[in-house]
Design an enzyme around this catalytic site. Structure first.
Site, PDB file in Angstrom:
ATOM      1  N   GLU A 181       0.875  -1.165   0.000  1.00 41.49           N
ATOM      2  CA  GLU A 181       0.000   0.000   0.000  1.00 41.49           C
ATOM      3  C   GLU A 181       0.917   1.222   0.000  1.00 41.49           C
ATOM      4  OE1 GLU A 181      -2.813   0.210   3.255  1.00 41.49           O
ATOM      5  OE2 GLU A 181      -3.403   2.227   2.635  1.00 41.49           O
ATOM      6  N   ARG A 230       5.062 -13.097   9.447  1.00 41.85           N
ATOM      7  CA  ARG A 230       5.719 -11.836   9.147  1.00 41.85           C
ATOM      8  C   ARG A 230       7.046 -11.764   9.894  1.00 41.85           C
ATOM      9  NH1 ARG A 230       1.975  -8.212   9.169  1.00 41.85           N
ATOM     10  NH2 ARG A 230       3.246  -6.358   9.315  1.00 41.85           N
ATOM     11  N   LYS A 260       4.117   0.664  10.048  1.00 39.21           N
ATOM     12  CA  LYS A 260       4.261   1.853   9.213  1.00 39.21           C
ATOM     13  C   LYS A 260       3.697   3.079   9.906  1.00 39.21           C
ATOM     14  CE  LYS A 260       3.101   0.021   4.967  1.00 39.21           C
ATOM     15  NZ  LYS A 260       2.417   0.134   3.684  1.00 39.21           N
TER      16      LYS A 260
HETATM   17  P1  ATP Z   1      -0.148  -1.554   6.831  1.00 37.66           P
HETATM   18  O1  ATP Z   1      -0.070  -1.516   8.321  1.00 37.66           O
HETATM   19  O2  ATP Z   1      -0.082  -0.213   6.205  1.00 37.66           O
HETATM   20  O3  ATP Z   1      -1.132  -2.491   6.222  1.00 37.66           O
HETATM   21  P2  ATP Z   1       1.788  -3.419   5.951  1.00 37.66           P
HETATM   22  O4  ATP Z   1       3.109  -3.507   6.630  1.00 37.66           O
HETATM   23  O5  ATP Z   1       0.874  -4.562   5.965  1.00 37.66           O
HETATM   24  O6  ATP Z   1       1.236  -2.124   6.525  1.00 37.66           O
HETATM   25  P3  ATP Z   1       1.577  -3.355   3.083  1.00 37.66           P
HETATM   26  O7  ATP Z   1       2.009  -2.265   2.211  1.00 37.66           O
HETATM   27  O8  ATP Z   1       0.158  -3.725   3.098  1.00 37.66           O
HETATM   28  O9  ATP Z   1       2.052  -2.944   4.515  1.00 37.66           O
HETATM   29  O10 ATP Z   1       2.482  -4.622   2.857  1.00 37.66           O
HETATM   30  C1  ATP Z   1       2.833  -5.125   1.579  1.00 37.66           C
HETATM   31  C2  ATP Z   1       3.195  -6.572   1.687  1.00 37.66           C
HETATM   32  O11 ATP Z   1       4.282  -6.753   2.576  1.00 37.66           O
HETATM   33  C3  ATP Z   1       2.047  -7.392   2.221  1.00 37.66           C
HETATM   34  O12 ATP Z   1       1.937  -8.577   1.465  1.00 37.66           O
HETATM   35  C4  ATP Z   1       2.447  -7.684   3.622  1.00 37.66           C
HETATM   36  O13 ATP Z   1       1.894  -8.889   4.061  1.00 37.66           O
HETATM   37  C5  ATP Z   1       3.966  -7.729   3.533  1.00 37.66           C
HETATM   38  N1  ATP Z   1       4.558  -7.390   4.813  1.00 37.66           N
HETATM   39  C6  ATP Z   1       4.325  -6.297   5.546  1.00 37.66           C
HETATM   40  N2  ATP Z   1       5.003  -6.333   6.704  1.00 37.66           N
HETATM   41  C7  ATP Z   1       5.708  -7.483   6.708  1.00 37.66           C
HETATM   42  C8  ATP Z   1       6.599  -8.113   7.623  1.00 37.66           C
HETATM   43  N3  ATP Z   1       6.912  -7.556   8.795  1.00 37.66           N
HETATM   44  N4  ATP Z   1       7.129  -9.306   7.277  1.00 37.66           N
HETATM   45  C9  ATP Z   1       6.816  -9.872   6.100  1.00 37.66           C
HETATM   46  N5  ATP Z   1       5.986  -9.347   5.200  1.00 37.66           N
HETATM   47  C10 ATP Z   1       5.421  -8.162   5.493  1.00 37.66           C
HETATM   48 MG    MG Z   2      -1.190  -4.223   4.808  1.00 37.28          MG
END
Ligand code: ATP
Ligand code: MG
Length: 582
Positions: A58, A285, A295
């Protein structure tokens, strides 16, 4: 290669004991669970044996090391199985999204060494199709417009053990729903006045199946579609269908989406009639000790100027790690080492530091830099003479050659390499004692001079010309070797010593206290007037060096001509546990 020291990484050890096959990058490593699923799908010729993944950020912030894990996994699976990987911006939330983030995300993915298939995709490319699909659900009697507030809707959701209460608008006619939904789209109603919901099951044990919201009214400008839309789809309604439209076969996401999977499948079952189906697979994660990864919290650190922007070298963002001096190879090696697991775990941040140290040890030239200089004069060295000494650039990489380093009568050494009254086991310089100057001569301290604050101002030594490193006829065994810089040729530099931003192992894990309470007050120390060997005047932004005996340092973008700024990437050894922890 250095072995992982289990004492340094107690958590990692536990993790390795649980899942040995998924934790280390060995050549004969068995398949991780995602590879096992993909290989089974390939054997069954599922989806014409294609492998197509995607990374779906995102654009509401900069990518962090957790995203790097997801990037390495998604692009890595595509590479391994000759497939493709898309970059798709999940831009369904116009209020928080910006093109600055889109640009930084593309830069970071490429910097990590990956290239997406074709052009980047955007969920907003599918707004028309998603709208058509929403109408299809209405026509099938599977969606309705609810006039209640979001608050009331959540109250009626119930709990996992108590069924939800059906909305009074659940039985609206198809015609009325079609009419209201269109008027929502046309902007006739204010934000929050109505939502479109799926009609599934208010008694489902899975809360996500209790008539989830598909669309909300939002009069907000979108970074790509401008003011065209007054309604925006929710993540759940956009994600699976976007996967479908792009021909994704394996939709890898983090564990919190496991409970969304029935809904992901439900939408596809209602909306499409092909045998091709994307499949959602969840993995744990990345959580890192001493690190904040949300974030929202990272944005707060930026907005409140606790750090100097998203690329502050203390941030766990990819931009921050890059500026700090991390290499793409070290981050990929880290992702490989931690592997993928099905259960949540915490990785010791020391393992990330280990990965960059290991990579920079192989690739970065050695140089001499004195961070806290004190003057040293060799009394018997000819006045005005400068000789060029040959020093090896990198003993780990002999192809990297040698360089010439000027030596003379006046030098700088580190203040803490001299003690007026040292203990016995001090192998550095002290009155009457001898040390070797790296790549140069053995010197003996004859006297010293103090300033008005009783600090050492000048150290006076003598040298023996026969002890010249390598070639001299006398090579006495001397325990201490010091780094040094010749004074008249030295360049001045600013050096920024970075340390962990948080002092607590789990800064986000305290219910009543914000992460701010656990900031490390010594996460940044700026040293001015550091003395560097002259060749570093030509160092370019982003170039990395090992400052001998001190650590790995990278040239910062704030550098001026002949006056560089260096960031400490990582010290030579992990000294955190020794000095701060436990
Ligand atoms: P938000 O809190 O804004 O949703 P997010 O960290 O989930 O934040 P996204 O931009 O939705 O952010 O994440 C993009 C991709 O990265 C998604 O597939 C998410 O599952 C993966 N991702 C995010 N954080 C992690 C993490 N700590 N470890 C592994 N994958 C992650
Ligand atoms: Mg997300």
């Amino acid at each position: 290669m250095q072995a992982v020291n289990p004492k340094q990484f107690p958590k990692l050890l536990i993790y390795m004991n649980n899942k040995p096959e998924e934790s280390l990058s060995e050549e004969k490593r068995s398949l991780n669970f995602i590879e096992a699923i993909i290989e089974e799908d390939l054997q069954n010729n599922k989806n014409e044996s294609r492998v197509h993944t995607r990374f779906p950020p995102e654009p509401n912030g900069y990518l962090h090391i957790g995203h790097a894990k997801s990037i390495c996994l998604n692009f890595g699976m595509a590479e391994k199985y000759n497939g493709k990987c898309n970059l798709r911006f999940d831009d369904t939330n116009p209020e928080k999204e910006e093109t600055e983030y889109v640009d930084s995300i593309m830069e970071d993915v490429q910097w990590l060494g990956f290239q997406w298939d074709k052009e980047p995709y955007y969920a907003s490319d599918y707004f028309d199709q998603l709208y058509e699909w929403a109408k299809l659900l209405i026509r099938k009697g599977l969606a309705y417009v609810d006039d209640q507030s979001q608050e009331l809707i959540s109250q009626q959701k119930g709990t996992p053990t108590r069924p939800g209460i059906p909305s009074p608008f659940r039985l609206r006619s198809i015609e009325e729903n079609m009419d209201l939904f269109e008027r929502m789209k046309n902007g006739e109603f204010p934000n929050g006045a109505r939502v479109l919901r799926a009609k599934i099951d208010m008694t489902s044990p899975n809360m996500h199946m209790r008539d989830p919201v598909l669309y909300r009214i939002l009069h907000a400008e979108h970074h790509r579609t401008g003011n065209t839309w007054k309604i925006y789809p929710m993540y759940d309604f956009a994600h699976g269908q976007s996967d479908y439209l792009e021909g994704i076969t394996h939709s890898l996401c983090t564990l919190e989406f496991e409970v969304h999977r029935p809904l992901y499948d439900w939408f596809l079952d209602q909306l499409i009639d092909t045998t091709y189906r994307p499949r959602q697979i969840e993995f744990a994660r990345l959580n890192l000790s001493y690190t904040v990864m949300s974030k929202r919290k990272l944005l707060e650190l930026v907005k409140t100027n606790i750090v100097n922007g998203w690329d502050d070298p203390r941030m766990p963002t990819i931009a921050g790690l890059r500026r700090r001096g991390y290499t793409p190879a070290s981050i990929r090696a880290f992702a490989d080492r931690i592997g993928v697991a099905k259960r949540d775990n915490v990785i010791d941040v020391g393992l990330l530091e280990f990965s960059v140290r290991e990579d920079l040890n192989k690739t970065s030239p050695r140089v001499m830099a004195v961070l806290d200089p004190v003057k040293l004069i060799i009394s018997n060295y000819p006045e005005g003479q400068i000789e060029d000494l040959e020093l090896v650039n990198n003993p780990e990489d002999l192809d990297s050659g040698i360089r010439m380093v000027p030596f003379g009568k006046e030098l700088y050494i580190e203040r803490d390499d001299f003690m007026v009254d040292p203990p016995n086991k001090y192998f550095r310089l002290a009155p009457g004692r001898e040390v070797r100057l790296k790549g140069a001569y053995v010197i003996k301290c004859e006297s010293f001079e103090l300033d008005s604050n009783n600090l050492v101002k000048t150290i006076y030594c003598t040298y023996d010309v026969e002890t010249k490193s390598g070639t001299g006829s006398k090579q006495p065994k001397i325990k201490g070797t010091l780094h040094w810089v010749e004074a008249s040729n030295a360049i001045d530099a600013e050096v920024r010593l970075y340390d962990r931003l948080f002092m607590d192992e789990d800064p986000s894990g305290h219910k009543d206290q914000d992460v701010i309470a656990f900031l490390n007050p010594e996460s940044l120390k700026v040293l001015n007037g550091c003395k560097l060997e002259p060749m570093l005047a030509k160092a370019e932004i982003g170039q990395q060096f090992q400052f001998q005996r001190l650590g790995y340092f990278s040239v910062d973008k704030d550098s001026l001509k002949n006056n560089p700024v260096f960031n400490r990437t990582v010290s030579l050894k992990d000294n955190w546990t020794k000095t701060k922890g436990q």
